[in-house]
Design an enzyme around this catalytic site. Structure first.
Site, PDB file in Angstrom:
ATOM      1  N   GLU A 127      -4.711  -8.815  -0.562  1.00 28.01           N
ATOM      2  CA  GLU A 127      -5.558  -8.560   0.611  1.00 28.01           C
ATOM      3  C   GLU A 127      -6.995  -8.496   0.134  1.00 28.01           C
ATOM      4  O   GLU A 127      -7.328  -7.667  -0.720  1.00 28.01           O
ATOM      5  CB  GLU A 127      -5.171  -7.243   1.319  1.00 28.01           C
TER       6      GLU A 127
ATOM      7  N   GLU B 165       0.842  -1.207   0.000  1.00 26.84           N
ATOM      8  CA  GLU B 165       0.000   0.000   0.000  1.00 26.84           C
ATOM      9  C   GLU B 165       0.875   1.253   0.000  1.00 26.84           C
ATOM     10  O   GLU B 165       0.757   2.125   0.877  1.00 26.84           O
ATOM     11  CB  GLU B 165      -0.988  -0.026   1.176  1.00 26.84           C
TER      12      GLU B 165
END
Ligand code: AHR
Length: 533
Positions: free
Chosen positions: A331, A207
């Site tokens: 994820e 991220e």
């Protein structure tokens, strides 16, 4: 394109005419499959895992410590190892997550008593007065031991946000350099691991648009190149670049455009990470207590993943028509607002219900259907966090309804996709905005040798669904077994006190030469394994 599969046209027409908010379903459903004409292999890696130093995931969930009275294998919770083996967990991603971009791997090697205590990114989310200080008792050696016990491939997320290329390369050398070569291999040997770990999957940050460095895609592309150009190639790597926040309102297509635009002329990554949470944090929807509209809303939002995969794949193809880079959905899961944690400090742990099991079935069907595009996927997270398969607290341990769906879908792993035409006819369902349209069922199919596997989810809270699976191309059904996961209560869950409340049961299936017939219970996930000739 060959028309291998269809849904009975009359059913489509009848359903298309329905209007209004009341739930409705088609009279029956016919699915056509041609197992003699299979598609790509469904990589076992699509059924992967993720554990992070966060709340009760590592400490207590996975690692109970060597001196614990809880049954363990060298400090690793034994029940966790056994169940992960049972479902054939193909990989485990570690150490984060957001934790990864603050993690310095040297803190987690060497004598356990001498390891430093360090800051954990997740301190910010802990309840007031509770400490998340990282003890570093679970480091790379312990993680690799877990992977070996389970038979899973390690997938390491490297620190780009606060680390350096040198720190990354040293970690790679420490893990992968053959014994008797560089000093880092000797250090690994001195710490108890003579043989290299052979880590193939490396995430280059996590991220990077958020907790991994709050970067623009062009900035990240520059860093990505710096981090990988001198990669120590002891084991041919599968490098995963940070990709988009797929659950953003706009799907975050700009990240993909920006990254691949800035990578023009450079070696593309092997994988491009997509995070896709069915994200209810900003809403009032609760994990364990919900209405019918909130039941359907989870599926309506969850199946948006399919469009996210298709959109980013198309965008990547503009820069890389040969699609050398595959998607890695590292994820995914349903993320509810706080409130159902198993204990204070076990942040982000959630009550997992039948609703989450159906969401899992639908997600796996999407992964299977896009097996040509996705190299790996990792549920967030395997234990004590968000979309968990397991909840554990001290001596208590329970398999959630999500665990059972992982178990039921095992036969798809490594089999070849048999195309099921999608979308299925839609039905009207109540939703948070009033009413919405949702596919009447979700399905995927695969074949290996002479075994056909079909998985089907019926989200209806009101109606069971008769289904006829017709085999074409000369295939004949010999014998079939069915397994259904359902419960009369849509909110049903497994608890420490009642761990077997939601579990799959044998389900009747009729075999008639060129067809398999069954009725999908309402609110269910069903597996059919069929021997064919
Ligand atoms: O899975 C929990 C967190 O969600 C991860 O640490 C982060 O990558 C994501 O935002």
């Amino acid at each position: 394109m060959q028309r291998r599969t269809f849904v009975k046209a009359s059913a489509v027409a009848a359903i298309g005419a329905l209007a209004g908010p009341a739930p409705s379903s088609p009279a029956d459903m016919e699915i056509e499959l041609s197992p003699a004409d299979p598609g790509p292999v469904i990589s076992p890696q699509l059924y992967g895992h993720f554990i992070e130093h966060l709340g009760g995931v590592i400490y207590d969930g996975v690692w109970v410590g060597r001196g614990s009275s809880i049954p363990n294998v060298d400090g690793i919770r034994k029940q966790f190892v056994d169940d992960m083996k049972r479902i054939g967990a193909p990989n485990v991603r570690w150490p984060g997550g957001c934790f990864a971009d603050g993690y310095h791997w040297r803190d987690g090697i060497g004598k356990a008593a001498a390891r430093p205590r360090t800051y954990n990114y997740w301190q910010r989310s802990m309840p007031a007065g509770m400490d998340a200080t990282e003890t570093n008792q679970f480091g790379i050696a312990e993680f690799m031991h877990l992977c070996r016990l389970v038979g899973a491939a390690p997938y390491l997320a490297a620190n780009v946000g606060s680390g350096t290329p040198q720190e990354f390369h040293d970690w790679v050398a420490y893990c992968n350099a053959p014994a008797g070569t560089v000093s880092l291999a000797a250090e690994r040997a001195a710490n108890g691991d003579l043989e290299p770990f052979g880590v193939r999957y490396w995430g280059v940050g996590n991220e990077s648009w958020g907790c991994g460095g709050a970067m623009q895609p062009e900035e990240y592309a520059t860093l990505y190149r710096r981090f990988v150009t001198q990669f120590p190639a002891y084991t041919a790597p599968f490098l995963v670049a940070t990709g988009p926040r797929g659950h953003s309102a706009d799907g975050d297509i700009g990240w993909t455009t920006g990254f691949f635009g800035a990578m023009r002329g450079s070696t593309p990554p092997n994988g491009f990470s997509v995070h896709f949470y069915t994200d209810f944090r900003p809403t009032a929807v609760k994990a364990g207590d919900f209405t019918a509209a909130e039941w359907y809303e989870v599926f309506l939002r969850g199946v948006r993943l399919e469009k996210v995969i298709e959109d980013h794949w198309r965008e990547m193809g503009k820069f890389d028509p040969a699609h050398r880079t595959k998607l890695v959905v590292d994820e995914w899961g349903v993320w509810y607002r706080a409130g159902s944690e198993i204990a204070p400090g076990y942040i982000l742990s959630e009550t997992i219900t039948l609703r989450d099991a159906l969401h899992t079935g639908m997600t796996f069907d999407i992964f299977n259907r896009h097996a040509d595009k996705i190299a790996m996927a990792n549920v967030a997270q395997t234990i004590n966090c968000i979309h968990s398969l397991f909840l554990a607290r001290g001596a208590d341990f329970v398999r959630t309804p999500v665990y059972h769906v992982f178990d039921m879908y095992r036969s798809h792993m490594g089999a070849r996709l048999v195309q099921v035409k999608s979308p299925f006819p839609e039905v009207n369902v109540p939703a948070m905005a009033g009413a919405a349209r949702l596919a009447a069922i979700s399905a995927s199919a695969s074949v290996r040798d002479r075994q056909l596997t079909v998985t089907l989810t019926n989200p209806s809270l009101d109606a069971s669904m008769p289904v006829r699976i017709r085999l074409t191309g000369g295939a004949r059904a010999l014998e079939a077994r069915g397994l259904a996961l359902t419960h009369e209560d849509m909110r049903a869950t497994n608890t420490f006190a009642k761990p077997e409340e939601v579990k799959p049961m044998a389900h009747p299936v009729k075999v008639a030469a060129d067809a398999i017939e069954l009725t999908l219970p309402k609110q269910s996930v069903t597996l059919i394994d069929c021997r064919i000739a």
